[in-house]
Enzyme design. Sequence first.
Site, PDB file in Angstrom:
ATOM      1  CG  MET A  99      -1.882  -1.150   1.281  1.00 20.66           C
ATOM      2  SD  MET A  99      -2.790  -1.214   2.849  1.00 20.66           S
ATOM      3  CE  MET A  99      -3.768   0.287   2.751  1.00 20.66           C
ATOM      4  CE  LYS A 103      13.416  10.626   4.135  1.00 17.81           C
ATOM      5  NZ  LYS A 103      13.982  11.815   4.789  1.00 17.81           N
ATOM      6  CG  LEU A 183      -7.907  -1.293   5.415  1.00 17.86           C
ATOM      7  CD1 LEU A 183      -6.573  -0.691   4.981  1.00 17.86           C
ATOM      8  CD2 LEU A 183      -8.422  -2.255   4.346  1.00 17.86           C
ATOM      9  CG  ASP A 185     -12.227   3.253   2.705  1.00 17.11           C
ATOM     10  OD1 ASP A 185     -11.307   3.749   2.027  1.00 17.11           O
ATOM     11  OD2 ASP A 185     -13.372   3.057   2.263  1.00 17.11           O
ATOM     12  CG  ASP A 220       7.080  12.303  12.530  1.00 16.31           C
ATOM     13  OD1 ASP A 220       7.525  13.437  12.268  1.00 16.31           O
ATOM     14  OD2 ASP A 220       7.053  11.387  11.692  1.00 16.31           O
TER      15      ASP A 220
END
Length: 291
Positions: A99, A103, A183, A185, A220
């Site tokens: 998908m 990095k 998952l 969407d 982050d």
Amino acid sequence: MIDFAEKFKRMSKLKWMVLDAIFKNMWDYKYVPAEIIAKTAHINPEKVEGILKSLKDDHLVENKYTEYLGSAFTYLGLSLYSLWRLVRSDKVSMLGKRMGEGKESIIFNCYSDRYGECVLKFHKVGYSSFKKVREKRDYGTLHFTVLMVRSARNEFQALRKLYGYVSVPKPYDWEGNAVLMELIDAKELFRVKLKNPKEVLEMIIEDVRTMYSLGVVHGDLSQYNILVNPEGIWFIDFPQYIDLDELETDEERKAAEEILKRDVENVLNYFKKTYRIERDVNEVLSYIKNV
């Protein structure tokens, strides 16, 4: 592109046993001695040397000859081993398409008989990152792939701590450098043109405030790891998260406050640049910290 499925099919029972022995001993050796691998795996030492050579040819391990023959994982080897552990424990039934890749990770969709369609994220942290982290923490002379495992563990711990309180993917399992999760969407914030940007910004601030109250700083945060769909927002990518409950010194706490400020500035600058919505960073920080 790494063909995990093809590599997986070509593995033998003995090769898995050797990789398992390397994993069990990687916390004690930069390059695990072949003698230790043989003892742990209960395989003849001469046969182990042959298997290590074959694994090296497949780019799954790197072998080093010093006073002894030693071996360590490559990124591919650690990822394949982590997948094997999830398959063996009936957590992953089928690996799907890649998908995305960045990095710090490669992400696949997959299917689990237990959980349905999922995301499988393989953490990928380079040697330069390891050197920076080793300056602050005691990793001794361990191989840098230990950081990949710790990175995956950190993300799994953060998701477990936040799930049910903040919109994050449901964490299912963690093995090696792999995290299995729900998952979602949705698309990254920067890929979406919001019809209600003020409302979305308020939702983000509220959730960051909830995270902080739970002792978590993302570490982050930006428009690249906030997902959006018509139902709401989700936060992803937590390998750099800070657990405020584990901070012991004033210096660590001060550093965490600076990282929180950077997270908030990233989000506010994005909304200012993209939607011309301005918020005072200090006011937002005071609200998040409830001061």
